[in-house]
Design a protein around this motif. Sequence first.
Motif, PDB file in Angstrom:
ATOM      1  N   HIS A  39      -7.814 -18.316   6.058  1.00  0.00           N
ATOM      2  CA  HIS A  39      -6.692 -19.233   5.860  1.00  0.00           C
ATOM      3  C   HIS A  39      -5.366 -18.596   6.240  1.00  0.00           C
ATOM      4  CE1 HIS A  39      -3.989 -22.144   3.936  1.00  0.00           C
ATOM      5  NE2 HIS A  39      -4.994 -22.986   4.012  1.00  0.00           N
ATOM      6  N   SER A  40      -5.229 -17.289   6.055  1.00  0.00           N
ATOM      7  CA  SER A  40      -3.979 -16.636   6.455  1.00  0.00           C
ATOM      8  C   SER A  40      -3.779 -16.673   7.968  1.00  0.00           C
ATOM      9  CB  SER A  40      -3.923 -15.194   5.950  1.00  0.00           C
ATOM     10  OG  SER A  40      -5.011 -14.447   6.430  1.00  0.00           O
ATOM     11  N   ASP A  41      -4.869 -16.853   8.730  1.00  0.00           N
ATOM     12  CA  ASP A  41      -4.717 -17.015  10.175  1.00  0.00           C
ATOM     13  C   ASP A  41      -3.890 -18.253  10.511  1.00  0.00           C
ATOM     14  OD1 ASP A  41      -6.178 -14.750  10.781  1.00  0.00           O
ATOM     15  OD2 ASP A  41      -8.066 -15.821  11.042  1.00  0.00           O
ATOM     16  N   LEU A  42      -3.950 -19.262   9.646  1.00  0.00           N
ATOM     17  CA  LEU A  42      -3.147 -20.465   9.883  1.00  0.00           C
ATOM     18  C   LEU A  42      -1.655 -20.141   9.812  1.00  0.00           C
ATOM     19  CD1 LEU A  42      -5.129 -23.118   7.817  1.00  0.00           C
ATOM     20  CD2 LEU A  42      -5.000 -22.943  10.309  1.00  0.00           C
ATOM     21  N   HIS A  43      -1.282 -19.328   8.823  1.00  0.00           N
ATOM     22  CA  HIS A  43       0.129 -18.946   8.701  1.00  0.00           C
ATOM     23  C   HIS A  43       0.556 -18.093   9.888  1.00  0.00           C
ATOM     24  CE1 HIS A  43       0.199 -20.533   4.627  1.00  0.00           C
ATOM     25  NE2 HIS A  43      -0.894 -19.834   4.354  1.00  0.00           N
ATOM     26  N   ILE A  44      -0.326 -17.178  10.297  1.00  0.00           N
ATOM     27  CA  ILE A  44      -0.018 -16.318  11.444  1.00  0.00           C
ATOM     28  C   ILE A  44       0.133 -17.166  12.704  1.00  0.00           C
ATOM     29  CG2 ILE A  44      -0.914 -14.439  12.881  1.00  0.00           C
ATOM     30  CD1 ILE A  44      -2.383 -13.470  10.291  1.00  0.00           C
ATOM     31  N   TRP A  45      -0.787 -18.115  12.880  1.00  0.00           N
ATOM     32  CA  TRP A  45      -0.754 -18.997  14.057  1.00  0.00           C
ATOM     33  C   TRP A  45       0.538 -19.819  14.077  1.00  0.00           C
ATOM     34  CZ3 TRP A  45      -2.733 -24.475  13.779  1.00  0.00           C
ATOM     35  CH2 TRP A  45      -2.634 -25.114  15.023  1.00  0.00           C
ATOM     36  N   HIS A  46       0.945 -20.334  12.921  1.00  0.00           N
ATOM     37  CA  HIS A  46       2.191 -21.107  12.853  1.00  0.00           C
ATOM     38  C   HIS A  46       3.423 -20.198  12.896  1.00  0.00           C
ATOM     39  CE1 HIS A  46       0.635 -25.129  12.362  1.00  0.00           C
ATOM     40  NE2 HIS A  46      -0.167 -24.741  11.380  1.00  0.00           N
ATOM     41  N   GLY A  47       3.216 -18.905  12.593  1.00  0.00           N
ATOM     42  CA  GLY A  47       4.325 -17.953  12.671  1.00  0.00           C
ATOM     43  C   GLY A  47       5.223 -17.931  11.467  1.00  0.00           C
ATOM     44  N   GLU A  48       4.769 -18.503  10.334  1.00  0.00           N
ATOM     45  CA  GLU A  48       5.643 -18.530   9.169  1.00  0.00           C
ATOM     46  C   GLU A  48       4.870 -18.829   7.890  1.00  0.00           C
ATOM     47  OE1 GLU A  48       8.325 -21.635  10.266  1.00  0.00           O
ATOM     48  OE2 GLU A  48       7.025 -23.240   9.528  1.00  0.00           O
ATOM     49  N   TYR A  49       5.498 -18.453   6.777  1.00  0.00           N
ATOM     50  CA  TYR A  49       5.018 -18.800   5.444  1.00  0.00           C
ATOM     51  C   TYR A  49       6.073 -19.662   4.760  1.00  0.00           C
ATOM     52  CZ  TYR A  49       1.369 -15.197   5.747  1.00  0.00           C
ATOM     53  OH  TYR A  49       0.280 -14.458   6.119  1.00  0.00           O
ATOM     54  N   ASP A  50       5.622 -20.613   3.949  1.00  0.00           N
ATOM     55  CA  ASP A  50       6.520 -21.501   3.223  1.00  0.00           C
ATOM     56  C   ASP A  50       6.944 -20.819   1.916  1.00  0.00           C
ATOM     57  OD1 ASP A  50       7.866 -23.539   1.990  1.00  0.00           O
ATOM     58  OD2 ASP A  50       6.107 -24.813   1.682  1.00  0.00           O
ATOM     59  N   LEU A  51       8.248 -20.562   1.769  1.00  0.00           N
ATOM     60  CA  LEU A  51       8.768 -19.922   0.557  1.00  0.00           C
ATOM     61  C   LEU A  51       9.299 -20.937  -0.449  1.00  0.00           C
ATOM     62  CD1 LEU A  51      10.702 -16.907   2.131  1.00  0.00           C
ATOM     63  CD2 LEU A  51       8.347 -16.991   1.295  1.00  0.00           C
ATOM     64  N   GLY A  52       9.189 -22.210  -0.118  1.00  0.00           N
ATOM     65  CA  GLY A  52       9.697 -23.247  -1.011  1.00  0.00           C
ATOM     66  C   GLY A  52      11.195 -23.446  -0.855  1.00  0.00           C
ATOM     67  N   ASN A  53      11.681 -24.558  -1.356  1.00  0.00           N
ATOM     68  CA  ASN A  53      13.112 -24.898  -1.292  1.00  0.00           C
ATOM     69  C   ASN A  53      13.650 -24.859   0.136  1.00  0.00           C
ATOM     70  OD1 ASN A  53      13.166 -25.222  -4.069  1.00  0.00           O
ATOM     71  ND2 ASN A  53      13.942 -23.156  -4.455  1.00  0.00           N
ATOM     72  N   GLY A  54      12.789 -25.214   1.101  1.00  0.00           N
ATOM     73  CA  GLY A  54      13.202 -25.266   2.488  1.00  0.00           C
ATOM     74  C   GLY A  54      13.279 -23.929   3.196  1.00  0.00           C
ATOM     75  N   LYS A  55      12.888 -22.849   2.534  1.00  0.00           N
ATOM     76  CA  LYS A  55      12.966 -21.521   3.124  1.00  0.00           C
ATOM     77  C   LYS A  55      11.626 -21.131   3.755  1.00  0.00           C
ATOM     78  CE  LYS A  55      16.411 -19.876  -0.218  1.00  0.00           C
ATOM     79  NZ  LYS A  55      16.694 -18.863  -1.269  1.00  0.00           N
ATOM     80  N   LYS A  56      11.695 -20.361   4.831  1.00  0.00           N
ATOM     81  CA  LYS A  56      10.498 -19.896   5.536  1.00  0.00           C
ATOM     82  C   LYS A  56      10.558 -18.378   5.712  1.00  0.00           C
ATOM     83  CE  LYS A  56       9.078 -24.181   6.521  1.00  0.00           C
ATOM     84  NZ  LYS A  56       7.817 -24.756   6.013  1.00  0.00           N
ATOM     85  N   LEU A  57       9.386 -17.763   5.737  1.00  0.00           N
ATOM     86  CA  LEU A  57       9.266 -16.348   6.058  1.00  0.00           C
ATOM     87  C   LEU A  57       8.711 -16.247   7.465  1.00  0.00           C
ATOM     88  CD1 LEU A  57       9.264 -13.317   5.262  1.00  0.00           C
ATOM     89  CD2 LEU A  57       6.939 -13.661   4.388  1.00  0.00           C
ATOM     90  N   SER A  58       9.507 -15.745   8.386  1.00  0.00           N
ATOM     91  CA  SER A  58       9.121 -15.692   9.796  1.00  0.00           C
ATOM     92  C   SER A  58       8.283 -14.463  10.077  1.00  0.00           C
ATOM     93  CB  SER A  58      10.372 -15.682  10.680  1.00  0.00           C
ATOM     94  OG  SER A  58      10.058 -15.301  12.007  1.00  0.00           O
ATOM     95  N   MET A  59       7.127 -14.671  10.719  1.00  0.00           N
ATOM     96  CA  MET A  59       6.289 -13.545  11.119  1.00  0.00           C
ATOM     97  C   MET A  59       6.935 -12.762  12.265  1.00  0.00           C
ATOM     98  SD  MET A  59       3.784 -13.503   9.063  1.00  0.00           S
ATOM     99  CE  MET A  59       2.737 -12.294   9.873  1.00  0.00           C
ATOM    100  N   ALA A  60       7.646 -13.433  13.137  1.00  0.00           N
ATOM    101  CA  ALA A  60       8.333 -12.741  14.231  1.00  0.00           C
ATOM    102  C   ALA A  60       9.392 -11.793  13.676  1.00  0.00           C
ATOM    103  CB  ALA A  60       8.960 -13.748  15.188  1.00  0.00           C
ATOM    104  N   ASP A  61      10.108 -12.242  12.639  1.00  0.00           N
ATOM    105  CA  ASP A  61      11.123 -11.387  12.018  1.00  0.00           C
ATOM    106  C   ASP A  61      10.497 -10.176  11.340  1.00  0.00           C
ATOM    107  OD1 ASP A  61      13.025 -13.154  12.875  1.00  0.00           O
ATOM    108  OD2 ASP A  61      13.353 -14.096  10.910  1.00  0.00           O
ATOM    109  N   ARG A  62       9.221 -10.295  10.972  1.00  0.00           N
ATOM    110  CA  ARG A  62       8.513  -9.180  10.334  1.00  0.00           C
ATOM    111  C   ARG A  62       7.840  -8.266  11.355  1.00  0.00           C
ATOM    112  NH1 ARG A  62       7.134  -9.395   4.973  1.00  0.00           N
ATOM    113  NH2 ARG A  62       5.042  -8.604   5.391  1.00  0.00           N
ATOM    114  N   GLY A  63       8.075  -8.513  12.626  1.00  0.00           N
ATOM    115  CA  GLY A  63       7.592  -7.599  13.653  1.00  0.00           C
ATOM    116  C   GLY A  63       6.360  -8.042  14.404  1.00  0.00           C
TER     117      GLY A  63
END
Length: 356
Positions: A39-63
């Motif tokens: 399931h984490s492959d889905l987040h990697i494929w989309h390039g982000e994680y949902d942090l709630g309240n409209g915020k995202k964690l970008s995989m590109a920003d994490r390297g």
Amino acid sequence: MISYEVTAFGEPLVRTERETPVPTGDQVLVRIEAAGVCHSDLHIWHGEYDLGNGKKLSMADRGMKLPLTMGHEIAGEVIAVGPDAKGVEVGKKYVVFPWHGCGQCKVCKRGDENLCLAGKSMGVYQPGGYADHVLVSHAYYLVDIGDMPPERAAPYACSGLTTYSAIKKIDPQVFKDEKIVLFGAGGLGLMAILLMKAMGGAGVVVVEPDASKHEAALKAGADTVIDPKSPTFLADVKAAAGGAVWAIIDCVGSSQTVQAGIDLLTKGGHLVQIGLFGGHVDLPTPTHAIRALTYQGTYVGNLRDLQELIQLVKDKNLSPVPTTCMHFSKAFTALLALEQGKAVGRLVLTPEGEAA
């Protein structure tokens, strides 16, 4: 060598052909016989994680850089080794520990590479298992699976390792005395049920809204399965757990499941979150202390955990999680099936079967 790569976030995977790598130094070349779709492959494929309240964690920003061959649940046969590689044999089959660290910091030297701040996880920051071969950076990342089928062994590198590590975080006496509440009966949840039974737990109460997954949870060994949509959900879970909920493993990790878990816990209770679904919760600080609650996240596990887990599976002859095998060329189809909630148990890519 053929691989199926993310070349743009959220877009179909691209089939790529290049020269098969040759191992040098401590490296090992593995011919992949099974690669789990997590399931984490889905987040990697989309390039982000949902942090709630409209915020995202970008995989590109994490390297994370594209193109990327995903896949961190890998099992297969060693077909070549570098001149300095020791402890593995050409022709033998292994599961790969993918959660590599920098290898130099204090955390890595303590054996907790999965917690390294400069992590180099396979399928995230270096090529992974959606391919017919993979180059592993060091021989010690391989764990001998003996005669275990690779499609059974591969999910232990993440699904099994993550749930095993989470279970170990629960107080051993609580684990033996109290039924554990488990949120989610997907691949992670079913693995957790099987492991808790094998490790001598008092029982498992599963919370799962998808009725199609209830039978699989019961077959895996759950004592009961409860639908969170029920108006008496909280009371039903407490009753099934014996009157008080002492420990919860959350394989979903949404705003709703974490909040429900906090609400369910008795004084001194412990919630371990595995899932990365996404969201946000607000925790009142006074009652968190007054109730003496522990809310703990866990991230996969270390190499020792994987070695222990594979030995446990062998010793207990652990039943496999329901698994659907698909040809490597159907990697994108498998991703979509997982995203749409159509998978029961684990999806595993193999070189067998009909190609796309």
